[in-house]
Design an enzyme around this catalytic site. Structure first.
Site, short mmCIF file in Angstrom:
data_model
loop_
_atom_site.label_atom_id
_atom_site.label_comp_id
_atom_site.label_asym_id
_atom_site.label_seq_id
_atom_site.Cartn_x
_atom_site.Cartn_y
_atom_site.Cartn_z
N GLY A 84 5.24 -6.49 -3.97
CA GLY A 84 6.13 -7.31 -4.79
C GLY A 84 7.48 -6.64 -4.88
O GLY A 84 7.62 -5.44 -4.65
N VAL A 139 0.81 -1.23 0.00
CA VAL A 139 0.00 0.00 0.00
C VAL A 139 0.84 1.28 0.00
O VAL A 139 0.31 2.35 -0.27
CB VAL A 139 -0.96 -0.02 1.22
CG1 VAL A 139 -0.20 0.28 2.52
CG2 VAL A 139 -2.14 0.90 1.05
N TYR A 191 11.97 -13.48 -11.08
CA TYR A 191 10.76 -12.65 -11.17
C TYR A 191 9.75 -13.30 -12.13
O TYR A 191 8.57 -13.41 -11.81
CB TYR A 191 11.12 -11.24 -11.63
CG TYR A 191 9.96 -10.29 -11.62
CD1 TYR A 191 9.54 -9.69 -10.44
CD2 TYR A 191 9.25 -10.00 -12.79
CE1 TYR A 191 8.45 -8.81 -10.42
CE2 TYR A 191 8.18 -9.13 -12.78
CZ TYR A 191 7.79 -8.54 -11.60
OH TYR A 191 6.71 -7.68 -11.58
N LYS A 195 5.87 -14.75 -11.16
CA LYS A 195 4.65 -14.25 -11.80
C LYS A 195 3.97 -15.36 -12.61
O LYS A 195 2.74 -15.43 -12.69
CB LYS A 195 4.97 -13.02 -12.67
CG LYS A 195 5.50 -11.83 -11.86
CD LYS A 195 4.55 -11.38 -10.75
CE LYS A 195 5.03 -10.14 -10.02
NZ LYS A 195 4.12 -9.69 -8.95
N1 LIG Z 1 6.06 -1.47 -12.06
C1 LIG Z 1 5.95 -2.36 -13.00
O1 LIG Z 1 6.47 -2.20 -14.12
C2 LIG Z 1 5.17 -3.64 -12.75
C3 LIG Z 1 4.79 -4.39 -13.86
C4 LIG Z 1 4.07 -5.57 -13.66
C5 LIG Z 1 3.77 -5.97 -12.38
N2 LIG Z 1 4.14 -5.22 -11.30
C6 LIG Z 1 3.80 -5.70 -9.98
O2 LIG Z 1 3.00 -4.74 -9.32
C7 LIG Z 1 3.17 -4.88 -7.92
C8 LIG Z 1 3.40 -3.50 -7.33
O3 LIG Z 1 4.62 -3.00 -7.85
P1 LIG Z 1 4.90 -1.44 -8.02
O4 LIG Z 1 5.38 -1.27 -9.39
O5 LIG Z 1 3.78 -0.65 -7.50
O6 LIG Z 1 6.21 -1.33 -7.09
P2 LIG Z 1 6.53 -0.42 -5.82
O7 LIG Z 1 7.93 -0.72 -5.43
O8 LIG Z 1 6.15 0.98 -6.12
O9 LIG Z 1 5.54 -1.02 -4.72
C9 LIG Z 1 5.75 -2.26 -4.12
C10 LIG Z 1 5.34 -2.17 -2.66
O10 LIG Z 1 5.51 -3.47 -2.08
C11 LIG Z 1 6.14 -3.30 -0.82
N3 LIG Z 1 6.94 -4.44 -0.45
C12 LIG Z 1 7.99 -4.98 -1.14
N4 LIG Z 1 8.55 -5.95 -0.43
C13 LIG Z 1 7.86 -6.06 0.72
C14 LIG Z 1 7.98 -6.88 1.87
N5 LIG Z 1 8.97 -7.76 2.00
N6 LIG Z 1 7.10 -6.73 2.86
C15 LIG Z 1 6.11 -5.80 2.77
N7 LIG Z 1 5.96 -4.98 1.72
C16 LIG Z 1 6.82 -5.11 0.71
C17 LIG Z 1 7.07 -2.08 -1.01
O11 LIG Z 1 7.44 -1.51 0.24
C18 LIG Z 1 6.21 -1.18 -1.87
O12 LIG Z 1 5.41 -0.31 -1.09
C19 LIG Z 1 4.31 -5.87 -7.71
O13 LIG Z 1 3.78 -7.13 -7.38
C20 LIG Z 1 4.99 -5.89 -9.06
O14 LIG Z 1 5.66 -7.11 -9.29
C21 LIG Z 1 4.82 -4.06 -11.47
#
Ligand SMILES: NC(=O)c1ccc[n+]([C@@H]2O[C@H](COP(=O)([O-])OP(=O)(O)OC[C@H]3O[C@@H](n4cnc5c(N)ncnc54)[C@H](O)[C@@H]3O)[C@@H](O)[C@H]2O)c1
Length: 259
Positions: free
Chosen positions: A77, A12, A156, A160
């Site tokens: 993630g 969040v 990764y 997924k």
């Molecule tokens: N950004 C992209 O290009 C992209 C593309 C496809 C999928 N995703 C997926 O979307 C999701 C969100 O990613 P995002 O891009 O918003 O990244 P982000 O880094 O902005 O947000 C991820 C959040 O997860 C939290 N987190 C990570 N490890 C943690 C842990 N061990 N314990 C608790 N919290 C933890 C982080 O603190 C962060 O707030 C992820 O699952 C990512 O794999 C992202």
């Protein structure tokens, strides 16, 4: 759309999870946030937990059970630049443990949404590894990664792929209670971890970015997650929605000889 619904949102405190929290609140829902970092977005409650910490996750599950939440958005993630053991633990093992630990305590007709990725494409070719990962606990992860060759290059993608497969497998698991599980698969999204993806994926990512008109934004992804959390999506079960500016369609079409 989510009036009086209580939604647990992991991840969040940044990127997509932060925007989902904003949109859930705007749709009338209550947000129970989970993250290792403190959020700057408005939430109704927040639990600071590192999902790699199994004991802390156990205690989080016990704390969240009495809520009888209407939705669980599994968004936390880590990118491929993290050590493979951390990627597998956060993106797959902890996500499944939280979900399975909570599901009996969720409200009837609750919605579970898993944040997968375009990187989950091709899961059908990894079924042996995916089956081997089915019952992993936190402490099993290092040996699993060593035995199955889950290195930084594939960690990764593997998590997924396994998440997409797990979502399909659970299409009807809780059907008698109306509880459904679906996934959203973004392409590259402009969040703090986009640079990590580009660094790891190298030429492949550069090619994706060349073909795409622009990277996604959290505001492109959050409405799809919010819809999947709402009653409007009750007939969607076990699906993986590509939310990627057309990348998945492009790959499917061109790899089958279409333009
Ligand atoms: N950004 C992209 O290009 C992209 C593309 C496809 C999928 N995703 C997926 O979307 C999701 C969100 O990613 P995002 O891009 O918003 O990244 P982000 O880094 O902005 O947000 C991820 C959040 O997860 C939290 N987190 C990570 N490890 C943690 C842990 N061990 N314990 C608790 N919290 C933890 C982080 O603190 C962060 O707030 C992820 O699952 C990512 O794999 C992202």
């Amino acid at each position: 759309m989510l009036t009086n619904k209580t939604i647990i949102v992991t991840g969040v405190s940044s990127g997509i999870g932060q925007e989902v929290a904003r949109q859930v609140k705007a749709a009338g829902g209550k947000v129970i946030g989970v993250d290792r970092n403190t959020p700057s977005v408005d939430v109704d409650a927040f639990h600071q937990v590192d999902l790699t910490d199994e004991a802390a996750l156990d205690s989080l599950i016990e704390t969240l059970k009495p809520l009888k939440a209407d939705g669980l958005a599994n968004i936390a993630g880590v990118p491929p630049t993290a050590p493979p053991e951390v990627v597998v633990t956060v993106n797959l093992v902890a996500l499944k443990k939280l979900t399975l630990g909570l599901v009996d305590s969720l409200a009837d007709n609750a919605a579970i949404v898993n944040l997968a990725s375009l990187a989950g494409l091709g899961w059908e070719g990894e079924v042996t590894k995916i089956k081997a990962a089915a019952d992993l606990t936190h402490s099993d992860v290092p040996a699993f990664c060593a035995e199955q060759g889950i290195t930084k290059d594939i960690s990764y993608f593997f998590t997924k792929q396994a998440l997409v497969a797990w979502t399909h497998e659970n299409r009807w698991t809780w059907r008698d209670r109306g509880i459904r599980m679906n996934a959203v698969s973004p392409g590259p999204v402009d969040t703090p971890i986009l640079g990590d993806f580009l660094e790891t994926l190298g030429e492949r990512a550069e090619e994706d970015m060349r073909i795409m008109d622009r990277p996604g934004r959290p505001t492109d992804i959050a409405p799809v997650v919010t819809f999947l959390l709402s009653d409007g999506s009750v007939w969607l079960r076990g699906v993986n929605i590509a939310c990627d500016g057309g990348m998945r369609a492009h790959i499917d079409a061109t790899s089958n000889g279409l333009k």
